[in-house]
Enzyme design. Structure first.
Site, PDB file in Angstrom:
ATOM      1  N   HIS A 155      26.319 -39.614  68.598  1.00  0.00           N
ATOM      2  CA  HIS A 155      24.887 -39.983  68.683  1.00  0.00           C
ATOM      3  C   HIS A 155      23.987 -38.806  68.329  1.00  0.00           C
ATOM      4  O   HIS A 155      22.854 -38.729  68.794  1.00  0.00           O
ATOM      5  CB  HIS A 155      24.519 -40.486  70.081  1.00  0.00           C
ATOM      6  N   SER A 276      10.101 -23.952  47.369  1.00  0.00           N
ATOM      7  CA  SER A 276       9.004 -24.909  47.391  1.00  0.00           C
ATOM      8  C   SER A 276       7.898 -24.377  46.506  1.00  0.00           C
ATOM      9  O   SER A 276       7.702 -23.169  46.395  1.00  0.00           O
ATOM     10  CB  SER A 276       8.506 -25.068  48.827  1.00  0.00           C
ATOM     11  N   LYS A 282      10.257 -21.422  52.071  1.00  0.00           N
ATOM     12  CA  LYS A 282      11.247 -22.499  52.016  1.00  0.00           C
ATOM     13  C   LYS A 282      12.467 -22.179  51.154  1.00  0.00           C
ATOM     14  O   LYS A 282      12.361 -21.560  50.106  1.00  0.00           O
ATOM     15  CB  LYS A 282      10.595 -23.777  51.475  1.00  0.00           C
ATOM     16  N   GLU A 289      20.558 -32.949  49.274  1.00  0.00           N
ATOM     17  CA  GLU A 289      19.634 -34.089  49.370  1.00  0.00           C
ATOM     18  C   GLU A 289      19.792 -35.034  48.182  1.00  0.00           C
ATOM     19  O   GLU A 289      19.782 -36.256  48.325  1.00  0.00           O
ATOM     20  CB  GLU A 289      18.193 -33.596  49.430  1.00  0.00           C
TER      21      GLU A 289
END
Ligand code: ARG
Length: 460
Positions: A155, A276, A282, A289
């Site tokens: 979970h 970024s 970043k 992704e």
């Protein structure tokens, strides 16, 4: 006038030509189309269906065309509809009348089935290699970090300690199943359909086994109607690819989570991250992704192909032309994902300190403490409740299990004694010493057996 409009008085409408053309994408089949035609032409001569000289001229012409295509010299003419017509037309341009004999005892229906099977066979081999290389990296990573412990999750809540190697080996299992699925799908792809003609077979004395041998097929198709209309192998490939991409997307998700500052379990190599355009701090896990995102197109192509096939009457129908773009895209997507993923895994850095910190705070030994009480004679349900209350209280005190005093333990159960402090992460791991468990002993064996599997797999 096109090669096949003998019965027509009109040229096709321009919009219709464009609508029906597959050349913009099926040009990619040229190598397989030529290989198939060479085998076919040789068989025709061997069976004395066409003169030997013509067959030789055809083979020479086809080889020249292949070179033209590879050198970027070949002129693809949109009006020639597909790669099969394009190559045949060029052949006749090059060698004259003999070129017009190539299509004897053949139809584009069995021709395109052949080309697609050759393409898919190659794509499967490429995937098998890619999976094998990925497993190699994964296992390397597991072996190099065989002592590292991390919180195992259910979970997405910290649950019990596990070895990092055990975690990576879970993916090894998934990829082993993927390999098995692709190998299985290869069996049904490796079937030679040429000789099925348009649908009913051909009326010449052909030698299908000879063509199959030339092209290294395991067997020939047994039913001409099925052979020209079967695309199960495409669906099987896309479905195996969907499962494999699903596995990669699960691993991607963990790479994304683990490389976040919140987890900090791993650091991805700069070569596999991007910056970024606005936030200078970043370092984004874009490869992971994108792999996660590309699953969508693979599932989509599978669904599209299942839908194309649904309700198609026998035998060939033009709907089948819709098989190619999806197949190419799935093959490209999976192959490139496997490649970048292997690189990403091969360069990532494991931050075992962060994993240890996460272990410390999460009450991950709660099950072991309950098991401790059970071994003293308490029933499991009662022990579960006692430890539940203990954890609840410890959270309010901001204390880890180690920081709880014996008196405090005993206020929850008199069964607690000094030996409760011998419950450690190490002890928790070694206790899980049944096959499939995370004990160092089991994991060592699992690593060794994975090594053996890899050594026995040859997809180089
Ligand atoms: N371009 C066609 C395809 O991809 C080749 C077969 C054409 N056959 C036909 N009967 N029109 O399926």
């Amino acid at each position: 006038m096109s090669l096949i409009r003998g019965r027509f008085q009109k040229e096709a409408d321009e919009a219709v030509s464009q609508y029906t053309a597959s050349l913009p994408y099926d040009w990619r089949l040229y190598h397989y189309d030529i290989a198939g035609s060479i085998a076919h032409a040789r068989m025709l001569a061997k069976q004395q269906i066409i003169p030997e000289d013509d067959s030789r001229a055809i083979v020479r012409g086809l080889k020249k065309i292949e070179k033209e295509i590879e050198d970027g010299q070949f002129e693809f003419k949109p009006e020639l509809e597909d790669i099969h017509m394009s190559i045949e037309a060029r052949l006749t341009e090059l060698i004259g009348e003999a070129g017009k004999r190539l299509h004897t005892a053949r139809s584009r229906n069995d021709q395109v089935a052949l080309d697609l099977r050759l393409f898919t066979r190659e794509a499967i081999r490429d995937v098998l290699q890619g999976l094998n290389a990925l497993e190699e990296r994964l296992l390397g990573l597991a072996e190099a970090n065989s002592q590292v412990v991390l919180p195992g999750y259910t979970h997405l809540q910290r649950a019990q300690p596990v070895l990092l190697a055990h975690h990576f080996l879970a993916y090894f299992e998934m990829f082993q199943r993927d390999l098995a699925r692709f190998k299985d799908c290869l069996k049904r792809t490796d079937v030679m359909p040429l000789g099925s003609g348009a649908l009913a077979g051909v009326s010449y004395n052909i030698d299908r086994e000879y063509v199959a041998r030339q092209l290294h097929f395991r067997e020939i198709s047994r039913n001409s109607l099925d052979a020209v209309s079967d695309r199960d192998f495409v669906i099987e490939f896309e479905s195996a690819a969907s499962l494999c991409m699903m596995h990669l997307s699960r691993l991607s998700e963990e790479m994304v989570l683990w490389s976040s500052s919140e987890f900090g379990f791993i650091e991805l190599d700069e070569a596999y991250t991007t910056g970024s355009s606005i936030m200078p701090q970043k370092k984004n896990p874009d490869v992971a992704e994108l792999a996660r995102g590309k699953v969508g197109r693979v599932y989509g192509k599978l669904m599209a192909m299942l839908t194309v096939m649904k309700g198609l009457p026998l035998s060939y129908n033009r709907d089948l032309q819709e098989d190619k773009e999806g197949l190419f895209d799935v093959a490209d997507t999976l192959s490139s994902t496997l490649k970048v993923f292997a690189g990403m895994l091969g360069t990532l850095i494991v931050n075992s300190g962060k994993m240890a910190q996460a272990l410390d705070k999460g009450y991950l030994l709660a099950t072991d403490i309950a098991d401790y009480l059970v071994k003293k004679g308490v029933t499991f349900r009662a022990a579960h409740e006692i430890v539940g209350k203990l954890v609840n209280w410890a959270v309010t005190q901001n204390k880890s299990f180690r920081e709880i005093s014996l008196a405090e333990y005993q206020s929850f159960s008199t069964w607690f004694a000094e030996d409760v402090y011998s419950i450690t992460v190490e002890q928790s791991l070694s206790a899980r010493n049944n096959p499939g468990g995370t004990s160092p002993e089991q994991v060592k064996e699992a690593l060794e057996s994975a090594r053996k599997i890899l050594a026995g797999q040859s997809y180089k």
